[in-house]
Design a protein around this motif. Structure first.
Motif, PDB file in Angstrom:
ATOM      1  N   ARG A  36       0.805  -1.217   0.000  1.00  0.00           N
ATOM      2  CA  ARG A  36       0.000   0.000   0.000  1.00  0.00           C
ATOM      3  C   ARG A  36       0.841   1.272   0.000  1.00  0.00           C
ATOM      4  NH1 ARG A  36      -4.919  -0.513   4.130  1.00  0.00           N
ATOM      5  NH2 ARG A  36      -5.609   1.206   2.775  1.00  0.00           N
ATOM      6  N   LEU A  37       2.155   1.115  -0.148  1.00  0.00           N
ATOM      7  CA  LEU A  37       3.038   2.281  -0.146  1.00  0.00           C
ATOM      8  C   LEU A  37       2.988   2.989  -1.498  1.00  0.00           C
ATOM      9  CD1 LEU A  37       6.179   0.846   1.698  1.00  0.00           C
ATOM     10  CD2 LEU A  37       4.243   2.130   2.662  1.00  0.00           C
ATOM     11  N   PRO A  38       2.960   4.324  -1.505  1.00  0.00           N
ATOM     12  CA  PRO A  38       2.868   5.070  -2.770  1.00  0.00           C
ATOM     13  C   PRO A  38       4.211   5.335  -3.432  1.00  0.00           C
ATOM     14  CG  PRO A  38       2.710   6.582  -0.942  1.00  0.00           C
ATOM     15  CD  PRO A  38       2.813   5.206  -0.338  1.00  0.00           C
ATOM     16  N   GLU A  39       5.292   4.830  -2.876  1.00  0.00           N
ATOM     17  CA  GLU A  39       6.622   5.013  -3.460  1.00  0.00           C
ATOM     18  C   GLU A  39       7.456   3.781  -3.181  1.00  0.00           C
ATOM     19  OE1 GLU A  39       8.544   8.391  -1.718  1.00  0.00           O
ATOM     20  OE2 GLU A  39       8.273   7.693   0.341  1.00  0.00           O
ATOM     21  N   PRO A  40       8.534   3.560  -3.929  1.00  0.00           N
ATOM     22  CA  PRO A  40       9.383   2.385  -3.707  1.00  0.00           C
ATOM     23  C   PRO A  40       9.979   2.367  -2.305  1.00  0.00           C
ATOM     24  CG  PRO A  40       9.888   3.416  -5.815  1.00  0.00           C
ATOM     25  CD  PRO A  40       8.981   4.366  -5.087  1.00  0.00           C
ATOM     26  N   LYS A  41      10.308   1.182  -1.847  1.00  0.00           N
ATOM     27  CA  LYS A  41      10.871   1.048  -0.505  1.00  0.00           C
ATOM     28  C   LYS A  41      12.172   1.831  -0.359  1.00  0.00           C
ATOM     29  CE  LYS A  41      10.302  -3.557  -0.539  1.00  0.00           C
ATOM     30  NZ  LYS A  41       9.182  -3.789  -1.483  1.00  0.00           N
ATOM     31  N   GLU A  42      12.972   1.882  -1.416  1.00  0.00           N
ATOM     32  CA  GLU A  42      14.223   2.658  -1.349  1.00  0.00           C
ATOM     33  C   GLU A  42      13.945   4.134  -1.056  1.00  0.00           C
ATOM     34  OE1 GLU A  42      14.916  -0.874  -4.031  1.00  0.00           O
ATOM     35  OE2 GLU A  42      13.349   0.649  -3.774  1.00  0.00           O
ATOM     36  N   ALA A  43      12.870   4.656  -1.641  1.00  0.00           N
ATOM     37  CA  ALA A  43      12.504   6.056  -1.407  1.00  0.00           C
ATOM     38  C   ALA A  43      12.041   6.269   0.026  1.00  0.00           C
ATOM     39  CB  ALA A  43      11.419   6.491  -2.388  1.00  0.00           C
ATOM     40  N   VAL A  44      11.333   5.281   0.598  1.00  0.00           N
ATOM     41  CA  VAL A  44      10.893   5.382   1.991  1.00  0.00           C
ATOM     42  C   VAL A  44      12.106   5.424   2.922  1.00  0.00           C
ATOM     43  CG1 VAL A  44       9.460   4.363   3.799  1.00  0.00           C
ATOM     44  CG2 VAL A  44       8.790   4.124   1.401  1.00  0.00           C
ATOM     45  N   ILE A  45      13.082   4.584   2.627  1.00  0.00           N
ATOM     46  CA  ILE A  45      14.301   4.550   3.442  1.00  0.00           C
ATOM     47  C   ILE A  45      14.986   5.918   3.406  1.00  0.00           C
ATOM     48  CG2 ILE A  45      16.605   3.542   3.619  1.00  0.00           C
ATOM     49  CD1 ILE A  45      15.311   0.913   2.509  1.00  0.00           C
ATOM     50  N   SER A  46      15.140   6.469   2.220  1.00  0.00           N
ATOM     51  CA  SER A  46      15.773   7.791   2.100  1.00  0.00           C
ATOM     52  C   SER A  46      14.953   8.869   2.796  1.00  0.00           C
ATOM     53  CB  SER A  46      15.952   8.149   0.623  1.00  0.00           C
ATOM     54  OG  SER A  46      16.827   7.239  -0.019  1.00  0.00           O
ATOM     55  N   ARG A  47      13.633   8.765   2.695  1.00  0.00           N
ATOM     56  CA  ARG A  47      12.748   9.743   3.330  1.00  0.00           C
ATOM     57  C   ARG A  47      12.913   9.726   4.850  1.00  0.00           C
ATOM     58  NH1 ARG A  47       8.163  12.313   1.721  1.00  0.00           N
ATOM     59  NH2 ARG A  47       8.073  11.127  -0.246  1.00  0.00           N
ATOM     60  N   PHE A  48      12.977   8.534   5.418  1.00  0.00           N
ATOM     61  CA  PHE A  48      13.120   8.415   6.866  1.00  0.00           C
ATOM     62  C   PHE A  48      14.472   8.965   7.328  1.00  0.00           C
ATOM     63  CE2 PHE A  48      14.280   5.828  10.667  1.00  0.00           C
ATOM     64  CZ  PHE A  48      13.269   6.255  11.518  1.00  0.00           C
ATOM     65  N   ARG A  49      15.518   8.637   6.600  1.00  0.00           N
ATOM     66  CA  ARG A  49      16.838   9.145   6.978  1.00  0.00           C
ATOM     67  C   ARG A  49      16.868  10.661   6.918  1.00  0.00           C
ATOM     68  NH1 ARG A  49      22.774   7.429   4.425  1.00  0.00           N
ATOM     69  NH2 ARG A  49      24.006   8.545   6.014  1.00  0.00           N
ATOM     70  N   ALA A  50      16.296  11.237   5.864  1.00  0.00           N
ATOM     71  CA  ALA A  50      16.258  12.694   5.741  1.00  0.00           C
ATOM     72  C   ALA A  50      15.452  13.322   6.878  1.00  0.00           C
ATOM     73  CB  ALA A  50      15.669  13.096   4.396  1.00  0.00           C
ATOM     74  N   ALA A  51      14.375  12.656   7.292  1.00  0.00           N
ATOM     75  CA  ALA A  51      13.556  13.186   8.382  1.00  0.00           C
ATOM     76  C   ALA A  51      14.311  13.147   9.706  1.00  0.00           C
ATOM     77  CB  ALA A  51      12.253  12.397   8.486  1.00  0.00           C
ATOM     78  N   LEU A  52      15.097  12.101   9.930  1.00  0.00           N
ATOM     79  CA  LEU A  52      15.934  12.086  11.126  1.00  0.00           C
ATOM     80  C   LEU A  52      16.908  13.264  11.112  1.00  0.00           C
ATOM     81  CD1 LEU A  52      16.897   8.314  11.586  1.00  0.00           C
ATOM     82  CD2 LEU A  52      15.388   9.664  13.048  1.00  0.00           C
ATOM     83  N   GLU A  53      17.538  13.488   9.973  1.00  0.00           N
ATOM     84  CA  GLU A  53      18.481  14.612   9.859  1.00  0.00           C
ATOM     85  C   GLU A  53      17.780  15.943  10.121  1.00  0.00           C
ATOM     86  OE1 GLU A  53      21.720  14.618   9.220  1.00  0.00           O
ATOM     87  OE2 GLU A  53      22.186  12.581   8.494  1.00  0.00           O
ATOM     88  N   GLU A  54      16.548  16.083   9.603  1.00  0.00           N
ATOM     89  CA  GLU A  54      15.793  17.313   9.824  1.00  0.00           C
ATOM     90  C   GLU A  54      15.450  17.522  11.290  1.00  0.00           C
ATOM     91  OE1 GLU A  54      12.440  16.933   7.277  1.00  0.00           O
ATOM     92  OE2 GLU A  54      13.627  17.119   5.432  1.00  0.00           O
ATOM     93  N   ASN A  55      15.416  16.432  12.055  1.00  0.00           N
ATOM     94  CA  ASN A  55      15.165  16.513  13.487  1.00  0.00           C
ATOM     95  C   ASN A  55      16.446  16.611  14.307  1.00  0.00           C
ATOM     96  OD1 ASN A  55      12.133  16.048  14.438  1.00  0.00           O
ATOM     97  ND2 ASN A  55      12.437  14.905  12.527  1.00  0.00           N
ATOM     98  N   GLY A  56      17.552  16.852  13.621  1.00  0.00           N
ATOM     99  CA  GLY A  56      18.817  17.068  14.329  1.00  0.00           C
ATOM    100  C   GLY A  56      19.605  15.825  14.641  1.00  0.00           C
ATOM    101  N   ILE A  57      19.242  14.681  14.048  1.00  0.00           N
ATOM    102  CA  ILE A  57      19.958  13.429  14.293  1.00  0.00           C
ATOM    103  C   ILE A  57      20.924  13.168  13.148  1.00  0.00           C
ATOM    104  CG2 ILE A  57      19.740  10.957  14.684  1.00  0.00           C
ATOM    105  CD1 ILE A  57      18.515  12.705  16.898  1.00  0.00           C
ATOM    106  N   GLY A  58      22.208  13.254  13.419  1.00  0.00           N
ATOM    107  CA  GLY A  58      23.209  12.933  12.406  1.00  0.00           C
ATOM    108  C   GLY A  58      23.246  11.439  12.155  1.00  0.00           C
TER     109      GLY A  58
END
Length: 339
Positions: free
Chosen positions: A263-285
């Motif tokens: 049911r995901l609207p994007e490939p799993k690789e994109a979800v992985i990148s999205r989550f990592r970017a969101a961690l960075e946006e929250n100040g987590i290196g």
């Protein structure tokens, strides 16, 4: 410690109920009992469960009512504002495996992801991933001092020896029967995943050891779409805190990928990148630990759900087999081990 909500204990709330109706949610698969109630003009949802009646509690090793421990410790009060856990009161009555936990939650049924196979709207999915990262960031470095789910338990939720007792019950739960069938089918469909899953079930420390040397946070533990919803203001509804504990943020990510993939609207690789970017946006290196933790969690999630992939389509199984093979090679896991 007592719950910090002003609503009071569950029994006091329910004593004021104007109406009560037993219900069976579409996604309910364990032995819990559910009600919809009206209290003071407000709509609430009640869930009752105990290890004696709930197979999920038994196979996940919960004999202490982990949601109650999380509630009593004030952890739910500390989640970021983008997360709505909906809980207003809990009570625990009885002792041992007969103790019954009663949870009273605001009824947010209209906000939940509808059951079925429809792809989740991209904006809603993006919100889920962003808020998963926000929850991880809010508890970065969190250690479990109250006896919640361990990583070894997560890896062995559906291990054949762990579910064996449930297969002997008069009414075998559907997911348990499916897990047994899936593990039996996996060696024929993916010998590599089967060998790795068996290795991790027998020796979970192969993963838990190196994972303990990567950053940890508080894990909700069950980011499946059946537990998720979205308020009109964009906040994420996050239900069913049944598998909480300390662990790697990538675990919640891999769980989300494994259980929601159709049911995901994007490939799993994109979800992985999205989550990592969101961690960075929250100040987590993430530069120093990301790939190591992701690899270990990719391997681990197949120890938990490899059986489910064995029952699915070839493309999905191949994706996980390729990802896990690469992860295992990078981490030196599985080489030199034989059946």
């Amino acid at each position: 410690m007592t719950p910090s909500t002003a609503a009071g204990p569950a029994r006091e709330l329910l004593a004021r109920a104007a109406s009560r109706q037993s219900v069976r949610p579409d996604d309910a698969r364990a032995g819990a009992a559910y009600e919809r109630v009206t209290i003071g003009g407000g709509a609430y949802f009640v869930k009752r469960l105990s290890p004696a009646s709930d197979w999920i509690m038994r196979v996940t090793g919960d004999h202490v009512h982990r949601p109650y421990l999380v509630w009593r410790a004030g952890i739910m009060d500390r989640v970021p504002g983008c997360i709505d856990h909906t809980v207003v009161a809990m009570d625990l009555d009885g002792e041992g495996d007969r103790a019954v936990l009663t949870m009273v939650m605001r009824d947010v049924g209209g906000c939940l992801v509808p059951p079925g196979d429809a792809v989740v709207p991209p904006g809603q999915h993006a919100g889920f991933v962003a808020h998963m990262a926000a929850l991880s960031a809010a508890f970065w470095g969190w250690d479990d001092g109250i006896g919640l789910t361990t990583m070894a338990q997560r890896l062995r939720f559906f291990a054949p020896d762990n579910i064996a007792a449930e297969l002997d019950t008069a009414e075998v739960p559907g997911p348990i029967a499916a897990a047994a069938a899936g593990w039996a089918a996996l060696p024929g469909r993916s010998p590599r995943l089967a060998r790795l899953a068996r290795l991790i079930h027998d020796r979970p420390e192969i993963l838990t050891g190196p994972l303990s040397r990567t950053p940890r946070t508080f894990l909700h533990g069950d980011w499946k779409l059946g537990n998720l919803g979205a308020h009109p203001d964009g906040r994420t509804v996050l239900l069913d805190w049944a598998y909480p504990g300390s662990g790697p943020a990538c675990w919640d990510l891999c769980w989300y990928l494994a259980l929601n993939r159709a049911r995901l609207p994007e490939p799993k690789e994109a979800v992985i990148s999205r989550f990592r970017a969101a961690l960075e946006e929250n100040g987590i290196g993430t530069g120093r630990w990301w790939q190591r933790q992701l690899d270990l969690c990719m391997i681990g999630i197949m120890a938990t759900f490899g059986w489910e992939k064995a029952l699915g389509d070839a493309g999905e199984l191949a994706w996980w087999e390729n990802r896990v093979a690469g992860a295992a090679a990078r981490r030196g896991i599985g080489s030199g081990h034989t059946d």
